[in-house]
Design an enzyme around this catalytic site. Structure first.
Site, short mmCIF file in Angstrom:
data_model
loop_
_atom_site.label_atom_id
_atom_site.label_comp_id
_atom_site.label_asym_id
_atom_site.label_seq_id
_atom_site.Cartn_x
_atom_site.Cartn_y
_atom_site.Cartn_z
N PRO A 2 8.15 7.60 1.55
CA PRO A 2 8.68 8.96 1.56
C PRO A 2 7.57 9.97 1.27
O PRO A 2 6.72 9.75 0.41
CB PRO A 2 9.71 8.93 0.44
CG PRO A 2 10.11 7.50 0.32
CD PRO A 2 8.87 6.72 0.63
N GLU A 3 7.58 11.07 2.01
CA GLU A 3 6.59 12.12 1.79
C GLU A 3 7.22 13.25 0.99
O GLU A 3 8.38 13.17 0.58
CB GLU A 3 6.05 12.60 3.12
CG GLU A 3 5.29 11.49 3.87
CD GLU A 3 4.52 12.00 5.07
OE1 GLU A 3 4.30 13.23 5.18
OE2 GLU A 3 4.11 11.17 5.90
N HIS A 106 19.22 -4.80 -5.53
CA HIS A 106 18.03 -3.95 -5.60
C HIS A 106 18.25 -2.70 -6.44
O HIS A 106 17.39 -1.82 -6.49
CB HIS A 106 17.58 -3.56 -4.19
CG HIS A 106 17.29 -4.73 -3.30
ND1 HIS A 106 16.44 -5.76 -3.67
CD2 HIS A 106 17.76 -5.05 -2.06
CE1 HIS A 106 16.38 -6.64 -2.69
NE2 HIS A 106 17.17 -6.25 -1.70
N ARG A 125 11.56 -3.12 -2.10
CA ARG A 125 10.17 -3.60 -2.11
C ARG A 125 9.50 -3.48 -3.48
O ARG A 125 8.42 -4.02 -3.70
CB ARG A 125 9.35 -2.83 -1.07
CG ARG A 125 9.93 -2.97 0.35
CD ARG A 125 9.03 -2.29 1.35
NE ARG A 125 9.70 -2.14 2.63
CZ ARG A 125 9.15 -1.58 3.70
NH1 ARG A 125 7.90 -1.12 3.63
NH2 ARG A 125 9.82 -1.48 4.83
N LYS A 168 -17.84 20.60 5.17
CA LYS A 168 -17.32 19.24 5.29
C LYS A 168 -17.38 18.74 6.73
O LYS A 168 -16.90 19.41 7.65
CB LYS A 168 -15.87 19.18 4.80
CG LYS A 168 -15.72 19.06 3.29
CD LYS A 168 -14.26 18.79 2.93
CE LYS A 168 -14.11 18.55 1.43
NZ LYS A 168 -14.71 17.28 1.03
#
Length: 295
Positions: A2-3, A106, A125, A168
């Protein structure tokens, strides 16, 4: 994983239930997830009131009334769901599990609130984690000390990125994924923001900064598109990829708005372009972009 928009969506879903609530009892059903749980976590949470629920990057932060902060990270597959007393009685029924897509074996952490509602943390997980950190030391903690600015709010500006990108040679996409520069910005939304900005993910970050150190017009546009992309994703409830759902079990829908991410081989949607979305690998991550219009 998830972001930021997914984590913020979860926070918004939990906030009305968890903020100002008292944790009557906590269940910790394992010794560890990615890391061991803090010692006596269940006992330390029992009786505590949650006085605020915030977020920093991809971390959820529940401020407790004793000055501690419950830090929660979803990892790869973690999710929270809010269940009423009535729903808790249904949790043993297989049909309910299939409908919600979360199997009870879970459910590793359960917060029982004095209101009768419970919050279940499910993580097949087990890459997520929980920690307890004193609020007064939070900013200096290794989780947070070196994080960059948030991609929402006023801290992210073209001037800020010009300062970070000056000189950069790092590829632009890699620079945007650097959590020391922008905290919580992930692969999906970087691909989308770069597509919207018409910028090639392979170009050097420093090329968006003028010789005098000022942000170019392209960098100003990129900054606006990052903020807009994240805001739209939060409004859409995030992107439901693999395990992510909202706290009420419903799905996010921003993936239906993807213009580049996971669209390899599709025609570019920009008017008059005629190009095709390609996929390359950068630093072990898939990058989706249109080489015809992203320069």
């Amino acid at each position: 994983m998830p972001e930021l928009p997914e984590v913020e969506t979860v926070r918004l879903g939990l906030q009305p239930v968890l903020e100002n609530a008292t944790i009557e009892r906590a269940e910790v059903r394992r010794k560890n997830l990615r890391f061991p749980f803090p010692d006596q976590l269940a006992d330390r949470l029992a009786g505590r009131q949650v006085v605020g629920l915030g977020r920093r990057a991809k971390y959820l932060l529940a401020d407790l009334d004793d000055g501690m902060v419950l830090v929660m990270h979803l990892g790869m597959s973690g999710s929270f769901r809010v269940v009423s007393e009535e729903e808790q009685h249904l949790i043993a029924e297989e049909s309910f599990h299939l409908a919600r897509g979360k199997r009870p074996q879970h459910d590793h952490v359960v917060l029982h609130l004095s209101s009768g509602t419970s919050i279940l943390y499910n993580d097949p997980r087990r890459f997520g984690f929980f920690d307890l950190i004193a609020r007064v030391t939070l900013a200096e903690h290794p989780y947070f000390a070196k994080l960059g600015v948030e991609p929402v709010g006023n801290a992210l500006s073209a001037d800020y990125l010009a300062e970070k990108f000056a000189g950069k040679k790092t590829p632009l996409k890699s620079a945007l994924l650097d959590q020391h520069i922008i905290a919580g910005l992930g692969n999906i939304y970087v691909c989308e923001a770069l597509f919207r900005s018409g910028l090639d993910p392979r170009r050097s970050a420093g090329t968006l900064v003028t010789k005098t150190g000022r942000p170019s017009a392209k960098l100003a546009l990129l900054t606006e598109e990052i903020r807009a992309t994240i805001a739209e994703a939060i409004a859409a409830g995030g992107s439901t990829l693999r395990d992510h759902t909202r706290a009420d079990g419903s799905l996010g829908y921003f993936q239906h708005r993807f213009k580049a991410y996971d669209r390899e081989g599709d025609a570019c949607t920009k008017e008059g372009c005629g190009g095709t979305i390609e996929r390359i690998t950068q630093s072990g991550r898939s990058t989706f972009f249109c080489a015809s219009c992203q320069k």
